[in-house]
Enzyme design. Sequence first.
Site, PDB file in Angstrom:
ATOM      1  N   CYS A  42     -29.743  58.078  29.584  1.00  0.00           N
ATOM      2  CA  CYS A  42     -30.838  57.352  28.965  1.00  0.00           C
ATOM      3  C   CYS A  42     -31.481  56.389  29.964  1.00  0.00           C
ATOM      4  O   CYS A  42     -30.805  55.865  30.856  1.00  0.00           O
ATOM      5  CB  CYS A  42     -30.328  56.579  27.743  1.00  0.00           C
ATOM      6  SG  CYS A  42     -31.600  55.654  26.860  1.00  0.00           S
ATOM      7  N   SER A  44     -32.366  53.417  29.624  1.00  0.00           N
ATOM      8  CA  SER A  44     -31.863  52.039  29.583  1.00  0.00           C
ATOM      9  C   SER A  44     -30.806  51.795  30.651  1.00  0.00           C
ATOM     10  O   SER A  44     -30.745  50.705  31.235  1.00  0.00           O
ATOM     11  CB  SER A  44     -31.289  51.723  28.197  1.00  0.00           C
ATOM     12  OG  SER A  44     -32.297  51.776  27.217  1.00  0.00           O
ATOM     13  N   HIS A  47     -32.542  51.315  33.900  1.00  0.00           N
ATOM     14  CA  HIS A  47     -33.131  49.972  34.013  1.00  0.00           C
ATOM     15  C   HIS A  47     -32.141  48.985  34.624  1.00  0.00           C
ATOM     16  O   HIS A  47     -32.554  48.012  35.269  1.00  0.00           O
ATOM     17  CB  HIS A  47     -33.563  49.460  32.633  1.00  0.00           C
ATOM     18  CG  HIS A  47     -34.723  50.202  32.042  1.00  0.00           C
ATOM     19  ND1 HIS A  47     -35.745  50.731  32.791  1.00  0.00           N
ATOM     20  CD2 HIS A  47     -35.022  50.505  30.750  1.00  0.00           C
ATOM     21  CE1 HIS A  47     -36.625  51.315  32.004  1.00  0.00           C
ATOM     22  NE2 HIS A  47     -36.203  51.196  30.761  1.00  0.00           N
ATOM     23  N   HIS A  64     -24.350  54.637  27.069  1.00  0.00           N
ATOM     24  CA  HIS A  64     -24.331  54.077  25.717  1.00  0.00           C
ATOM     25  C   HIS A  64     -24.689  55.117  24.662  1.00  0.00           C
ATOM     26  O   HIS A  64     -24.988  54.769  23.531  1.00  0.00           O
ATOM     27  CB  HIS A  64     -25.296  52.883  25.634  1.00  0.00           C
ATOM     28  CG  HIS A  64     -26.717  53.251  25.947  1.00  0.00           C
ATOM     29  ND1 HIS A  64     -27.166  53.410  27.229  1.00  0.00           N
ATOM     30  CD2 HIS A  64     -27.764  53.512  25.134  1.00  0.00           C
ATOM     31  CE1 HIS A  64     -28.439  53.741  27.203  1.00  0.00           C
ATOM     32  NE2 HIS A  64     -28.825  53.816  25.938  1.00  0.00           N
ATOM     33  N   CYS A 170     -28.748  56.729  20.336  1.00  0.00           N
ATOM     34  CA  CYS A 170     -29.752  55.818  20.892  1.00  0.00           C
ATOM     35  C   CYS A 170     -31.136  56.441  20.864  1.00  0.00           C
ATOM     36  O   CYS A 170     -31.962  56.119  20.028  1.00  0.00           O
ATOM     37  CB  CYS A 170     -29.394  55.398  22.324  1.00  0.00           C
ATOM     38  SG  CYS A 170     -30.654  54.350  23.104  1.00  0.00           S
TER      39      CYS A 170
END
Length: 373
Positions: A42, A44, A47, A64, A170
């Site tokens: 993902c 995220s 990031h 996650h 997610c």
Amino acid sequence: MKTVGALLWEPGTNSGWSVEEIEIDPPKRREVTVQLAASGICHSDDHLDTGDIPLPWAPILGGHEGAGVVTEVGPEVTDLQEGDHVVMSFLPSCGKCRMCVAGRSNMCELGAGVLAGFAPDGTHRIHARGKGVGPMSYLGTFAPYATVPVDAVVKIDPEIPLMPASLIGCGVPTGWGSSVYAAEIQLGDTVVIFGTGGVGMNAVQGAAHRGAKNIVTVDPVAFKREKAKEFGATHPVASFEEAAQLIERMTNGQGADRVIITVDVARGDIVEQANQLTRRGGVIVLTAAAPVMQRDVQFDLFSFAMSGKRLQGSLYGTTNSKNDIPLIADMYKNGQFKLDELITKTYRLEDINEAFADLREGRNIRGVIVYDH
């Protein structure tokens, strides 16, 4: 338990992930250990590497999104047992705080600590090189096993394949819920969706489920524009300019009913672009993550206020994980939700940096790490 995991030792430096030996503790109070079948890749997590989400601590065990089988249950766990199939939710839901009781479990108080670098009790469950390791979102699914809070685990039907189920923790509910709950799309609406990656493609599914008449997607990557049609997009275009011309013709100059922003990184100019595409009284939903320190936004406040529009932030698609994860899983089982079609490529954990390179280059809708046990 000794195993391997993908760690980030220098967050914010684009240093990449180090796959190495880690040690995972057994579950404590209201925790379970899960043997993971798969983990989603993902944005995220990326990031954290780029610094768009800054971390003042290290190392971190990434990941996650995951699904697997419960192998050990800690004290005071009453609703899960060994052998249960579960999806990990990137935001926990305690079911007791003010937000959870009000039906807004995506903003559960436990979520405030998902990037704190510890388990909810302030200690570590993961160790590497003699140091405590913080897990992403209390989870750390970039390892074949994880000891996690029971509040971040949702039981699913054991007939649901675990690899596609790993995406339901997610990106899938974040995108889908942005259309279904945050934007409150109505039958016959004209909808614009900026970005059709792992989140945006599910916003397309959500818009189709809600009965949108026109679903315009905006993405510069030709591969994603073509794939968007499979998920329900009626008019994939490459740029804001193309979308503006199309919406002008399609709505006789009125504008789109809902505009949803699900790009990889939200920059300051995209909110005004969305504003320009939205009709009077329409809704703009901002789901995409922006750099944490970004403060400048280009936005026509006068016309926004005078036209009665709504700008809606959406965390986790405004979903309720305990309800919506099983719901999406059941919809998939019944042929009403596309999950397999989201997966472009699978990887071994050792190839995680290749997986993130493919994500950045737009080669995948979703990449998935698969664990062999």
